[in-house]
Design a protein around this motif. Structure first.
Motif, mmCIF file in Angstrom:
data_model
loop_
_atom_site.group_PDB
_atom_site.id
_atom_site.type_symbol
_atom_site.label_atom_id
_atom_site.label_comp_id
_atom_site.label_asym_id
_atom_site.label_seq_id
_atom_site.Cartn_x
_atom_site.Cartn_y
_atom_site.Cartn_z
ATOM 1 N N GLY A 87 48.203 -10.991 35.795
ATOM 2 C CA GLY A 87 48.402 -9.933 36.780
ATOM 3 C C GLY A 87 47.489 -8.751 36.557
ATOM 4 O O GLY A 87 46.991 -8.138 37.519
ATOM 5 N N ALA A 88 47.262 -8.416 35.282
ATOM 6 C CA ALA A 88 46.390 -7.278 34.985
ATOM 7 C C ALA A 88 44.970 -7.541 35.477
ATOM 8 O O ALA A 88 44.319 -6.654 36.048
ATOM 9 N N LEU A 89 44.479 -8.744 35.275
ATOM 10 C CA LEU A 89 43.114 -9.076 35.674
ATOM 11 C C LEU A 89 42.958 -9.043 37.195
ATOM 12 O O LEU A 89 41.969 -8.517 37.721
ATOM 13 N N VAL A 90 43.939 -9.576 37.913
ATOM 14 C CA VAL A 90 43.871 -9.543 39.377
ATOM 15 C C VAL A 90 43.916 -8.111 39.882
ATOM 16 O O VAL A 90 43.136 -7.709 40.757
ATOM 17 N N ARG A 91 44.813 -7.319 39.323
ATOM 18 C CA ARG A 91 44.946 -5.913 39.762
ATOM 19 C C ARG A 91 43.659 -5.139 39.522
ATOM 20 O O ARG A 91 43.169 -4.421 40.397
ATOM 21 N N LEU A 92 43.090 -5.269 38.341
ATOM 22 C CA LEU A 92 41.882 -4.500 38.018
ATOM 23 C C LEU A 92 40.674 -5.004 38.790
ATOM 24 O O LEU A 92 39.807 -4.216 39.192
ATOM 25 N N ALA A 93 40.598 -6.309 39.016
ATOM 26 C CA ALA A 93 39.447 -6.870 39.731
ATOM 27 C C ALA A 93 39.378 -6.369 41.167
ATOM 28 O O ALA A 93 38.301 -6.345 41.768
#
Length: 437
Positions: A87-93
């Motif tokens: 989730g963190a990677l999707v949010r930041l991307a």
């Protein structure tokens, strides 16, 4: 057996295939589910090959306990040691160029902190993470090693959240919520897509649950015939009351070894998804959690933190009872092991707690005459019933002790509940006033 049989909570229109997008009733307004299968599919495109495809392992031992074919989704083997990095990677991307330039801020007791730190480093974004003052040292150091600036303070995750949101407002950083955002939920939902591909005949998925990001993402990703069950620590279980009332509800929480899922209120976004999909929730005790961690290490050779073992805790606590009304014949049960970031010191305590809960650990106190040879007789009595003494301690002053007496604490490892009873009875028959501590 653990605590009395878990209470089940159901909400929403059931799990029949809906002709239109699922809808839920919240705050008097009917709305569509905030996260859909399409959202999860798009999130997987963002993740691409950046993360591990975590394995699914079969377990004869836990299948026998559950009374159904059972598989373990080993998300504790994901990068950073938990599902949170998805989730963190999707949010930041999906941040704009300006948002990336200003940086991000997050708050977490550990797993979300590491996920944000890793994703931020991967994308070249400056990250600050607020953590409680007593956060586990391995989690703090891992977060720093991924390049984030860690700020410690306060006793609770809620304190860290307050500081993080204040910093976001003051410095213009983007606050990365651990579970209450559509991108985060969609990212976590990619676990569900993998389960469908790895276990095509899955019928039930048990998911450790705090704020609800993971279980909501999985619910959004899987077809309607797959039952999704949120499992919470009973000392921090916001979903039962929330699902019963139809709106996210704040509950009082107590201290729990499952700190990774100790959340007082469900997120609005996850709750909306779960309500729309008619998800279910149950709770597990501290004894259940410790026995699950111990059993996973012994029977499946998996080191999992207490929060990540909540699904197995439900299986162990109630054996086949929990799943009889859920698992369809011929379809498998999948339990998500959501995290493996556990402090070795905490792990030792949890193992000991789990052994005690399983009747394999006995703590005796005896008052002995304070003279040479007294302790030898007690140890010989214990040895005669083939128990293993692991620690011995002396208390020479205290209420109830005579001037010529000493209290001796003996910690003993046994072969199980029956053996523990045998040890205690034999020690008492040998003339010692043993009390179980």
């Amino acid at each position: 057996m653990g605590a009395p049989f878990a209470t089940w909570w159901n909400v929403g229109p059931g799990r029949g295939v809906p002709p239109v997008a699922p809808r839920w009733q919240g705050g008097g307004v009917t709305t569509a589910s905030p996260v859909t299968l399409d959202d999860v599919l798009r999130a997987r495109e963002v993740l691409d090959d950046l993360l591990h495809l975590t394995p699914v392992e079969g377990s004869e031992a836990f299948s026998e306990i559950a009374g159904h074919p059972l598989m373990l989704k080993c998300e504790h083997l994901q990068r950073t040691g938990s599902f949170k990095v998805r989730g963190a990677l999707v949010r930041l991307a999906r941040l704009s160029d300006e948002e990336r330039r200003r940086g991000v801020v997050a708050a977490s007791a550990g797993n979300h902190a590491q996920g944000v730190a890793w994703a931020a480093r991967r994308l070249g974004i400056d990250a600050v993470v607020h953590m409680p003052a007593d956060a586990a040292i391995p989690k703090v150091e891992a977060t720093r090693s991924y390049g984030a600036r860690v700020v410690l303070g306060g006793d609770r995750v809620e304190d860290a959240l307050a500081r993080a949101t204040a910093e976001a407002e003051a410095e213009g950083r983007t606050f990365i919520h651990p579970y209450d955002h559509v991108d985060v939920v969609a990212g976590q939902g990619t676990v569900g897509l993998e389960i469908l591909e790895q276990v095509p005949d899955v019928g039930t998925i048990l998911v450790p649950t705090g704020g609800g990001g993971l279980v909501a993402g999985i619910a959004a990703a899987v077809p309607a015939h797959v039952r999704v069950v949120a499992v919470q620590a009973e000392r921090a279980a916001a979903y039962p009351a929330s699902l019963a009332s139809g709106v996210p509800t704040t509950v009082a929480t107590g201290r729990t070894m499952a700190d990774g899922i100790a959340v007082a209120r469900p997120g609005d976004v996850p709750f909306g998804v779960l309500a729309a999909h008619g998800a279910q929730a149950l709770t597990v005790s501290e004894d259940d959690l410790s026995r699950a961690v111990l059993s996973l290490a012994e029977r499946a050779k998996q080191v999992v933190e207490p929060a990540g073992a909540a699904g197995i805790a439900a299986v162990i606590a109630h054996r086949g009872e929990t799943l009889d009304g859920l698992a369809e014949p011929g379809r498998k049960v999948v339990v998500v092991l959501s995290g493996g970031n556990v402090d070795p010191i905490v792990l030792r305590k949890v193992f000991r707690h789990g052994m005690a809960a399983a009747g394999r650990y006995l703590h005796l106190r005896c008052n002995l005459s304070d003279r040479p040879g007294s302790l030898v007789g007690l140890l010989e009595a214990i040895a005669q019933v083939h128990a293993d003494v692991v620690t011995i301690g002396h208390v020479r002053t205290g209420a109830g002790l005579g001037v010529d007496e000493t209290a001796v604490d003996v910690e003993v490892v046994t072969k199980g509940s029956r053996h523990s009873t045998e040890v205690l009875e034999h020690v008492r028959e040998s003339g010692y006033d043993a009390v179980v501590r």
